[in-house]
Motif scaffolding. Structure first.
Motif, PDB file in Angstrom:
ATOM      1  N   SER A  14      13.781  -3.319  84.242  1.00  0.00           N
ATOM      2  CA  SER A  14      13.192  -2.176  84.270  1.00  0.00           C
ATOM      3  C   SER A  14      12.724  -1.368  84.591  1.00  0.00           C
ATOM      4  N   LEU A  15      12.830   0.158  85.210  1.00  0.00           N
ATOM      5  CA  LEU A  15      11.986   1.257  85.986  1.00  0.00           C
ATOM      6  C   LEU A  15      11.109   2.187  85.177  1.00  0.00           C
ATOM      7  N   GLY A  16      10.138   1.843  84.119  1.00  0.00           N
ATOM      8  CA  GLY A  16       9.405   2.509  82.999  1.00  0.00           C
ATOM      9  C   GLY A  16      10.385   3.343  82.285  1.00  0.00           C
ATOM     10  N   ALA A  17       9.865   4.485  81.958  1.00  0.00           N
ATOM     11  CA  ALA A  17       8.591   4.676  82.686  1.00  0.00           C
ATOM     12  C   ALA A  17       7.590   4.340  81.552  1.00  0.00           C
ATOM     13  N   ASN A  18       7.803   3.373  80.888  1.00  0.00           N
ATOM     14  CA  ASN A  18       6.811   3.243  79.980  1.00  0.00           C
ATOM     15  C   ASN A  18       7.224   1.213  79.358  1.00  0.00           C
ATOM     16  N   CYS A  19       6.771   0.460  78.012  1.00  0.00           N
ATOM     17  CA  CYS A  19       6.972  -1.123  78.527  1.00  0.00           C
ATOM     18  C   CYS A  19       8.280  -0.486  77.662  1.00  0.00           C
ATOM     19  N   LEU A  20       8.814   0.504  76.871  1.00  0.00           N
ATOM     20  CA  LEU A  20      10.422   1.011  76.547  1.00  0.00           C
ATOM     21  C   LEU A  20      10.853   0.241  76.634  1.00  0.00           C
ATOM     22  N   PRO A  21      11.552   0.206  77.931  1.00  0.00           N
ATOM     23  CA  PRO A  21      12.645  -0.602  78.602  1.00  0.00           C
ATOM     24  C   PRO A  21      12.933  -2.033  78.587  1.00  0.00           C
ATOM     25  N   ALA A  22      11.396  -2.486  79.010  1.00  0.00           N
ATOM     26  CA  ALA A  22      11.556  -4.162  79.146  1.00  0.00           C
ATOM     27  C   ALA A  22      11.349  -5.043  78.057  1.00  0.00           C
ATOM     28  N   ASP A  23      10.275  -4.142  76.661  1.00  0.00           N
ATOM     29  CA  ASP A  23      10.659  -4.483  75.369  1.00  0.00           C
ATOM     30  C   ASP A  23      12.068  -4.623  74.423  1.00  0.00           C
ATOM     31  N   ASN A  49      17.405   9.645  78.475  1.00  0.00           N
ATOM     32  CA  ASN A  49      15.976  10.533  78.392  1.00  0.00           C
ATOM     33  C   ASN A  49      15.514  10.592  77.161  1.00  0.00           C
ATOM     34  N   HIS A  50      14.516  10.926  76.326  1.00  0.00           N
ATOM     35  CA  HIS A  50      14.688  11.279  75.161  1.00  0.00           C
ATOM     36  C   HIS A  50      14.717  12.594  75.420  1.00  0.00           C
ATOM     37  N   ALA A  51      15.500  13.685  73.955  1.00  0.00           N
ATOM     38  CA  ALA A  51      15.555  14.838  73.694  1.00  0.00           C
ATOM     39  C   ALA A  51      15.536  15.429  72.719  1.00  0.00           C
ATOM     40  N   PRO A  52      15.665  16.157  72.111  1.00  0.00           N
ATOM     41  CA  PRO A  52      16.665  16.794  70.590  1.00  0.00           C
ATOM     42  C   PRO A  52      17.937  16.819  70.097  1.00  0.00           C
ATOM     43  N   VAL A  53      18.091  15.912  71.072  1.00  0.00           N
ATOM     44  CA  VAL A  53      19.615  15.379  69.995  1.00  0.00           C
ATOM     45  C   VAL A  53      19.250  14.094  69.180  1.00  0.00           C
ATOM     46  N   ASP A  54      20.655  14.558  68.094  1.00  0.00           N
ATOM     47  CA  ASP A  54      20.678  13.398  66.869  1.00  0.00           C
ATOM     48  C   ASP A  54      21.287  11.932  67.271  1.00  0.00           C
ATOM     49  N   TYR A  55      22.075  12.014  68.392  1.00  0.00           N
ATOM     50  CA  TYR A  55      22.361  10.505  68.732  1.00  0.00           C
ATOM     51  C   TYR A  55      22.645  10.185  70.142  1.00  0.00           C
ATOM     52  N   LEU A  72      21.682  -3.905  87.202  1.00  0.00           N
ATOM     53  CA  LEU A  72      21.101  -3.523  86.992  1.00  0.00           C
ATOM     54  C   LEU A  72      20.339  -2.225  86.532  1.00  0.00           C
ATOM     55  N   PHE A  73      19.261  -1.019  86.739  1.00  0.00           N
ATOM     56  CA  PHE A  73      18.541  -0.669  86.705  1.00  0.00           C
ATOM     57  C   PHE A  73      17.897  -0.110  85.434  1.00  0.00           C
ATOM     58  N   ILE A  74      16.840   0.495  84.798  1.00  0.00           N
ATOM     59  CA  ILE A  74      17.035   1.632  83.568  1.00  0.00           C
ATOM     60  C   ILE A  74      15.182   1.991  83.331  1.00  0.00           C
ATOM     61  N   ARG A  75      15.463   3.412  83.313  1.00  0.00           N
ATOM     62  CA  ARG A  75      14.575   4.533  83.601  1.00  0.00           C
ATOM     63  C   ARG A  75      14.735   5.111  82.420  1.00  0.00           C
ATOM     64  N   THR A  76      13.693   4.840  81.475  1.00  0.00           N
ATOM     65  CA  THR A  76      13.668   6.366  81.426  1.00  0.00           C
ATOM     66  C   THR A  76      12.969   7.568  81.363  1.00  0.00           C
ATOM     67  N   GLU A  77      13.365   8.676  80.829  1.00  0.00           N
ATOM     68  CA  GLU A  77      12.676  10.042  81.763  1.00  0.00           C
ATOM     69  C   GLU A  77      11.780   9.802  83.014  1.00  0.00           C
ATOM     70  N   GLY A  78      14.114  11.097  83.807  1.00  0.00           N
ATOM     71  CA  GLY A  78      13.685  11.462  84.742  1.00  0.00           C
ATOM     72  C   GLY A  78      14.996  12.200  85.183  1.00  0.00           C
TER      73      GLY A  78
END
Length: 209
Positions: free
Chosen positions: A15-24, A163-169, A131-137
């Motif tokens: 995980s490369l962040g952006a918080n604990c979510l990917p590692a969790d 990335n978290h975005a205004p999508v439904d899926y 593999l690296f995983i990053r949320t928000e970039g």
């Protein structure tokens, strides 16, 4: 790189962040083989992560750079900012062991960082496929991160940006990088739980040796 291309077996997933979510999520799905340096911290600016990696963690979480910025009530810890890299600790300074003016448990954090940083850098150097995983970039931040990772990783590596975005899926984003898969997932009130089923579906395509 699309999602089907990035799926597969890796020596390690970090995980490369952006918080604990990917590692969790990696832990829940038995994919967190080795603890990373950024697993349990908040790194809201991907540019700060790139700067940290470029410097090979030089002066990371050094005491003179730390300041208490708040309290994480759920964790029962002070939120402590590393001003050098704009990274926040949420789990290292319990309220019952520290004070607003003294980080009493700092030596424990220092020992953890001193153990994890060499192991992380050594793994980057020696693993065949990472593999690296990053949320928000953003796409521009990702280009900078890729440049840094190419200097650190002699073997094969891929990057999954979610990335978290205004999508439904889950929606794939066509970014022009050979080894990056970019996804959008729904922006939800509780990102640590509300997208659990979606994370399960995403991570089902991966395994570690």
């Amino acid at each position: 790189m699309n999602y089907n291309q990035i799926k597969g077996t890796y020596d390690v997933i970090f995980s490369l962040g952006a918080n604990c979510l990917p590692a969790d999520q990696l832990s829940r799905h038995m994919l967190r083989k080795i603890g990373g340096v950024l697993d349990w911290v908040e790194s809201p600016a991907l540019s700060g992560v790139s700067h940290l990696l470029r410097n090979r963690f030089l002066n990371y979480m050094e005491l003179p750079n730390l300041a208490i910025t708040g309290i994480n009530d759920k964790a029962g810890c002070y939120i402590v900012r590393d001003a050098a890299y704009y990274i926040f600790s949420h789990h290292d300074f319990p309220l019952n062991q520290n004070t607003p003016v003294q980080l009493v448990s700092y030596p424990e954090l220092r020992e953890k960082v001193s153990r994890r940083v060499p192991r992380f850098l050594d793994t980057l150097k020696n693993a065949n496929r990472i593999l690296f995983i990053r949320t928000e970039g953003t796409i521009h931040e990702t280009a900078e991160l890729l440049d840094v990772l190419q200097q650190l990783v002699p073997g094969e590596f891929n990057l999954l940006v979610i990335n978290h975005a205004p999508v439904d899926y889950m929606v794939e984003t066509p970014w022009p990088f050979q080894n990056v898969c970019a996804l959008q997932i729904p922006k939800v009130p509780d990102e640590f739980h509300d997208n659990d089923e979606l994370w399960k579906n995403i991570l089902d395509g991966f395994s570690v040796r």
